[in-house]
Design a protein around this motif. Structure first.
Motif, short mmCIF file in Angstrom:
data_model
loop_
_atom_site.label_atom_id
_atom_site.label_comp_id
_atom_site.label_asym_id
_atom_site.label_seq_id
_atom_site.Cartn_x
_atom_site.Cartn_y
_atom_site.Cartn_z
N TRP A 1 15.99 15.75 13.48
CA TRP A 1 16.07 16.99 14.26
C TRP A 1 17.52 17.39 14.50
O TRP A 1 17.82 18.58 14.55
CB TRP A 1 15.39 16.84 15.61
CG TRP A 1 13.92 16.55 15.56
CD1 TRP A 1 13.11 16.50 14.46
CD2 TRP A 1 13.07 16.26 16.67
NE1 TRP A 1 11.83 16.19 14.82
CE2 TRP A 1 11.77 16.04 16.17
CE3 TRP A 1 13.30 16.15 18.03
CZ2 TRP A 1 10.70 15.74 16.99
CZ3 TRP A 1 12.23 15.86 18.86
CH2 TRP A 1 10.93 15.66 18.34
N LEU B 1 12.03 23.51 18.84
CA LEU B 1 11.24 23.97 17.69
C LEU B 1 10.81 22.79 16.82
O LEU B 1 9.67 22.75 16.33
CB LEU B 1 12.03 24.99 16.88
CG LEU B 1 12.24 26.34 17.57
CD1 LEU B 1 13.17 27.22 16.75
CD2 LEU B 1 10.90 27.03 17.81
N ALA C 1 6.91 21.57 16.23
CA ALA C 1 6.42 21.38 14.87
C ALA C 1 5.86 19.97 14.70
O ALA C 1 4.79 19.78 14.08
CB ALA C 1 7.53 21.65 13.86
N SER D 1 2.51 19.60 16.45
CA SER D 1 1.40 20.37 15.90
C SER D 1 0.88 19.79 14.59
O SER D 1 -0.11 20.27 14.05
CB SER D 1 1.82 21.83 15.69
OG SER D 1 2.84 21.91 14.72
N ASN D 2 1.52 18.74 14.10
CA ASN D 2 1.05 18.08 12.86
C ASN D 2 0.03 17.01 13.14
O ASN D 2 -0.12 16.44 14.11
CB ASN D 2 2.23 17.47 12.08
CG ASN D 2 3.08 18.56 11.47
OD1 ASN D 2 2.59 19.65 11.19
ND2 ASN D 2 4.34 18.26 11.25
#
Length: 88
Positions: free
Chosen positions: A28, A80, A84, A87-88
């Motif tokens: 990240w 962000l 992400a 949400s996987n």
């Protein structure tokens, strides 16, 4: 919120996002970015009265430090990436 987030608020977001995670290992952020963010958020020699701490030992490395706008962009990118990943 209607006001811009300062170093104190940004650091709280950082602590929440990294809870149990290593943002560097996850790709990240880089270690250099992480250190620049932490130094700018914490050290009054960089961020003045806006810093999280009133006093800190040592001389900060001002050449690699972030300004507040860069700190906000850094945290935006972390959030962000966190969203992400979640949400996987």
């Amino acid at each position: 919120r209607t006001k811009h987030l300062g170093w104190v608020e940004l650091y709280k977001v950082w602590e929440i996002a990294k809870d149990g995670r290593d943002p560097v290992a996850l790709g990240w952020v880089t270690n250099t970015e992480k250190q620049a963010f932490k130094q700018a958020a914490n050290h009054p020699g960089i961020s003045g009265q806006a810093a999280r701490h009133a006093r800190m030992p040592g001389t900060p490395n001002k050449t690699s430090a972030m300004d507040l706008a860069e700190g906000r962009a850094f945290i935006r990118r972390v959030i962000l990436a966190w969203i992400a990943a979640e949400s996987n």
